[in-house]
Design an enzyme around this catalytic site. Structure first.
Site, short mmCIF file in Angstrom:
data_model
loop_
_atom_site.label_atom_id
_atom_site.label_comp_id
_atom_site.label_asym_id
_atom_site.label_seq_id
_atom_site.Cartn_x
_atom_site.Cartn_y
_atom_site.Cartn_z
CD GLU A 53 12.88 -43.14 57.44
OE1 GLU A 53 11.87 -42.55 57.86
OE2 GLU A 53 13.82 -43.46 58.18
CB CYS A 76 23.91 -44.38 63.19
SG CYS A 76 25.10 -43.91 61.94
#
EC number: 2.1.1.192
Length: 355
Positions: free
Chosen positions: A91, A341
């Site tokens: 990703e 994150c």
């Protein structure tokens, strides 16, 4: 399988062109065009030597990485699921800047991750393999193309996606050179940040490379005991040793180093933790980014972490600033699509194609 131009240096391509009977000097133009046009070669601009573009298109693939899925968050953050030539997926994330015409990109350096950080979703997938420099470059080109389609310029990139960049350092440094250098991507050295959980030999190797890029260290705790429980790497390298390596990097670089600190409720977010962190940093030129924890379910140790509350986060921020530490409380980008994150996992079944 045809090789990708993203894997080639100017010298590599020059040798190929010479074998085909073309001037070696055309290699620089080919790669500049390839990077500027986000991985494509077109007839635009001044004419190419006869037959060159056709031969390049026959011999080289535009890229070995294909877009498998795309998802857009409510805040405009875009997550791309990219399928590699061997079928594995990674990703990459595009984050719109507060300036309407700019964006930042987050790149992966490995398929999965071996670091085992307890609060990170990538760790739960385990480690599969390192990415090649070309596969990282193709992420960059995909994000540059995505930004351009939204009327934005990809301004900065951070190696903070899946994987530990310093465990794939040679390929990461090659990718950085291709992304930053004017011969290739032309992004600029100061626009690139490499992140690490604090691998001392890797930080020293990054220092020796002397590329003029930025360094971010995921600290996440002010003391070794708490850090070791959150990050297995904390059992290998003490905070004092990590900061000594950071000092060596900074001595050659002269710019502040970024400290990443994810606030976890009841674990590392008290005022006492903040005061300890300020003491550890001391007079060093560092910028602390306080990160909101993005839930990923049960951790590797079976812990269900929770994000710190707004009041605790504000107090932590105030404690650091009161002690002269430059600190920012970062808002999560794309948590509703698991693009923030610690949320990247590259599972095709969890990501649907959106336009």
């Amino acid at each position: 399988m045809r090789p990708s131009l993203a894997e080639l240096s100017v010298d590599d391509l020059a040798s190929v062109l010479a074998q085909w009977g073309y001037k070696r000097s055309h290699a620089g133009r080919v790669l500049r065009e390839y990077y500027a046009r986000c991985g494509e070669l077109t007839e635009a601009g001044r004419p190419w030597p006869a037959g060159l573009l056709e031969r390049l298109r026959i011999e080289f693939a535009p890229g070995g990485t294909a877009l498998a899925a795309r998802q857009v968050a409510a805040d405009g953050t875009t997550k791309l699921l990219l399928r590699l030539a061997d079928g594995r997926t990674v990703e990459a994330v595009l984050m719109p800047d507060y300036r309407a015409d700019r964006a930042a990109g987050c790149l992966s350096s490995q398929v999965g991750c071996a670091m085992g950080c307890d609060f990170c979703a990538t760790a739960q997938s385990g480690f599969e393999r390192n990415l090649t420099a070309g596969e990282m470059v193709e992420q960059f080109l995909a994000l540059r193309r995505e930004a351009a389609s939204a009327g934005r310029k990809l301004q900065t990139v951070v190696f903070m996606g899946m994987g530990e960049p310093l465990l794939n350092l040679d390929a990461v440094l090659t990718a950085v050179r291709r992304i930053a250098d004017n011969t290739y991507g032309g992004l600029g050295w100061r626009q690139v940040t490499v992140s690490t959980v604090g691998l001392v030999p890797g930080i020293d190797a990054l220092t020796a490379a002397d590329l003029g890029i930025n360094l971010a260290v995921s600290l996440h705790a002010p003391d070794d005991a708490t850090r070791a429980a959150l990050l297995p790497a904390g059992r290998r390298f003490a905070i004092a040793d990590i900061l000594a390596a950071v000092d060596r990097f900074q001595a050659s670089r002269g710019r502040p180093v970024i400290i990443q600190y994810c606030l976890l409720k009841g674990v590392n977010d008290s005022a006492a933790h903040a005061r300890m962190l300020a003491a550890v940093i001391g007079s060093r030129r560092m910028h602390v980014n306080l990160l909101h924890y993005n839930p990923t379910g049960l951790s590797l140790r079976g812990v269900r972490y929770e994000p710190s509350g707004d009041e605790a986060a504000a107090q932590f921020l105030a404690e650091l600033r009161a002690r002269g530490v430059v600190t920012h409380l970062r808002r999560s980008r794309g948590p509703d699509i698991d693009a923030a994150c610690g949320q990247l996992r590259a599972k095709r079944g969890e990501l649907s194609v959106q336009s």
